[in-house]
Motif scaffolding. Sequence first.
Motif, PDB file in Angstrom:
ATOM      1  N   ALA A  15     -12.240  29.287  96.963  1.00 24.54           N
ATOM      2  CA  ALA A  15     -11.206  28.283  97.248  1.00 24.54           C
ATOM      3  C   ALA A  15     -11.289  27.126  96.278  1.00 24.54           C
ATOM      4  N   GLY A  16     -12.488  26.839  95.772  1.00 22.71           N
ATOM      5  CA  GLY A  16     -12.640  25.732  94.834  1.00 22.71           C
ATOM      6  C   GLY A  16     -12.533  26.142  93.388  1.00 22.71           C
ATOM      7  N   GLY A  17     -12.238  27.428  93.152  1.00 19.81           N
ATOM      8  CA  GLY A  17     -12.201  27.912  91.785  1.00 19.81           C
ATOM      9  C   GLY A  17     -10.919  27.651  91.049  1.00 19.81           C
ATOM     10  N   GLY A  18      -9.921  27.142  91.739  1.00 23.28           N
ATOM     11  CA  GLY A  18      -8.678  26.801  91.054  1.00 23.28           C
ATOM     12  C   GLY A  18      -7.578  27.815  91.201  1.00 23.28           C
ATOM     13  N   GLY A  19      -7.845  28.971  91.806  1.00 21.22           N
ATOM     14  CA  GLY A  19      -6.824  29.992  91.948  1.00 21.22           C
ATOM     15  C   GLY A  19      -6.065  29.855  93.243  1.00 21.22           C
ATOM     16  N   PRO A  20      -5.029  30.679  93.444  1.00 22.94           N
ATOM     17  CA  PRO A  20      -4.312  30.676  94.718  1.00 22.94           C
ATOM     18  C   PRO A  20      -5.215  31.181  95.831  1.00 22.94           C
ATOM     19  N   HIS A  21      -4.936  30.850  97.067  1.00 21.67           N
ATOM     20  CA  HIS A  21      -5.864  31.125  98.154  1.00 21.67           C
ATOM     21  C   HIS A  21      -5.324  32.101  99.199  1.00 21.67           C
ATOM     22  N   ASP A  22      -4.295  32.837  98.880  1.00 17.99           N
ATOM     23  CA  ASP A  22      -3.759  33.793  99.837  1.00 17.99           C
ATOM     24  C   ASP A  22      -3.383  35.056  99.066  1.00 17.99           C
ATOM     25  N   PRO A  23      -3.942  36.217  99.382  1.00 17.53           N
ATOM     26  CA  PRO A  23      -4.843  36.489 100.501  1.00 17.53           C
ATOM     27  C   PRO A  23      -6.286  36.116 100.169  1.00 17.53           C
ATOM     28  N   ASP A  24      -7.154  36.239 101.172  1.00 20.55           N
ATOM     29  CA  ASP A  24      -8.565  35.928 101.016  1.00 20.55           C
ATOM     30  C   ASP A  24      -9.195  36.886  99.998  1.00 20.55           C
ATOM     31  N   THR A  49     -10.074  33.639  85.780  1.00 22.62           N
ATOM     32  CA  THR A  49     -11.414  33.402  85.242  1.00 22.62           C
ATOM     33  C   THR A  49     -12.128  32.285  85.990  1.00 22.62           C
ATOM     34  N   ALA A  50     -11.409  31.215  86.333  1.00 28.57           N
ATOM     35  CA  ALA A  50     -12.041  30.090  87.035  1.00 28.57           C
ATOM     36  C   ALA A  50     -12.590  30.532  88.386  1.00 28.57           C
ATOM     37  N   GLU A  51     -11.846  31.354  89.100  1.00 21.75           N
ATOM     38  CA  GLU A  51     -12.312  31.828  90.403  1.00 21.75           C
ATOM     39  C   GLU A  51     -13.512  32.764  90.240  1.00 21.75           C
ATOM     40  N   ALA A  52     -13.475  33.605  89.196  1.00 21.42           N
ATOM     41  CA  ALA A  52     -14.615  34.484  88.930  1.00 21.42           C
ATOM     42  C   ALA A  52     -15.867  33.673  88.622  1.00 21.42           C
ATOM     43  N   ALA A  53     -15.691  32.608  87.829  1.00 23.48           N
ATOM     44  CA  ALA A  53     -16.834  31.761  87.491  1.00 23.48           C
ATOM     45  C   ALA A  53     -17.399  31.084  88.731  1.00 23.48           C
ATOM     46  N   ARG A  57     -21.185  31.579  90.198  1.00 24.58           N
ATOM     47  CA  ARG A  57     -22.076  30.437  90.436  1.00 24.58           C
ATOM     48  C   ARG A  57     -22.632  30.480  91.858  1.00 24.58           C
ATOM     49  N   ALA A  58     -21.758  30.786  92.810  1.00 21.61           N
ATOM     50  CA  ALA A  58     -22.203  30.883  94.199  1.00 21.61           C
ATOM     51  C   ALA A  58     -23.176  32.037  94.381  1.00 21.61           C
ATOM     52  N   ALA A  59     -22.895  33.149  93.735  1.00 16.71           N
ATOM     53  CA  ALA A  59     -23.796  34.301  93.835  1.00 16.71           C
ATOM     54  C   ALA A  59     -25.164  33.964  93.265  1.00 16.71           C
ATOM     55  N   ALA A  60     -25.189  33.187  92.185  1.00 12.66           N
ATOM     56  CA  ALA A  60     -26.466  32.784  91.600  1.00 12.66           C
ATOM     57  C   ALA A  60     -27.241  31.893  92.570  1.00 12.66           C
TER      58      ALA A  60
END
Length: 424
Positions: A15-24, A49-53, A57-60
């Motif tokens: 949700a904080g990655g900058g992408g759209p948020h629907d669907p989950d 890319t921003a959401e992937a990053a 980061r969260a996975a790390a």
Amino acid sequence: MPADGVLDQLRAAAAGGGGPHDPDPVRAAGEHDAIAGVPARYVAAPRDTAEAAALLRAAAALDLAVTFRGGGTKQSWGSPPRRLDLILETTALAGVVEHAAGDLITVVRAGTRLDELAATLAGARQQLALDTPQPGGTVGGAVATNAGGPRRMLYGTVRDLLIGVTLVRADGVVAHAGGKVVKNVAGYDLAKLVTGAYGTLGLVTECAFRLHPLPAAAAYVTRRVGDPAEAGRLAATVRAAQLVPAALEVDAPAGGGAAVSVLLEGTPAGVAARAEATRRLLGGDATAADEPPDGWGRHPWRDGEIGLKLTAALSGVPRLLADARAAADRHGLPLALRGSAGVGVLHAGLPGTADPERVAGLVDALRMATAAVAGHAVVLTAPPAVRDRIDLWGPVDGLALMRRVKQRFDPDARLAPGRFVGGI
């Protein structure tokens, strides 16, 4: 941490990655969410890319082991991951970012299917000259495995056509290299480095490719012969002639016999003349057609079977074809061979039900046969019983350097751990 807590943190990151948020874009893994038989706990599908990053980061932070998935056509390739928490799939990272038709360049997202990209580029009479041995494959999957087929003889492989990448590292840092960017990060030729690395160095989210015009005409000239050795000799004859083929493929089914097929591309008049010259050179019952022969560019195995990649110096292709068939006969196994005799890359297939001990013996024999002609033998895919019995990769030059690169890019070994050569 409870599973719900991990899901919440991954969702918050997305949700904080900058992408759209629907669907989950984040969910708990289902029964089919596994890599080479190893089940995952979670699945995430970033939209940019921003959401992937943000997800990486969260996975790390959560110490999650991550493996990437595109079309899923090569998930059985390579070794099973030592551990797997999160599958990060690229299906939502799809579409053409830019197509500079005048410069013969395109920038495309990693989850784009190769067949859909081909249809898009064909509207401009252009092509990404990659063969697709397995329908449904994606751009990212082709890069991860350095895919190639018969036309690599003229156009090269992914490594030759890829001129830039956007890569998200294991720590979520985004790196851009090649393409319109002049300087590569950290001194690496990053595009070439990640090609064929099985997703162990980072997530490729965008690729810049060199394109080629679609040919005005094409012809396939084929001759059927008695055995693989004869097919190899004919292929060498074609290679030595001044015919400039786009591809030169040998097909030797397990049931016996073999065929040599030559792809010629160019202007209608030029192709017609070269096709006639090729037909005369091949002799016998050689025929020319507008469509490829059955099996052209496909791997000689099906899902659940055993697939190998055999390489040789060009001068050694006829010998390798003969030695491979002889080795299979000695071990009592039905070996199908098909591949690019024009570049010394063959693929071999065996039934998935083959006895693992016999397969292990044959793999050893094939490694000796390829070594004798300056090549290698790698088992790309195999059922668990066979994978447990053999070393899929065999001896690999430069393994120590590869380990150092892995340490530099993924020091905690969380990206596809164990999937690549030497347990990388």
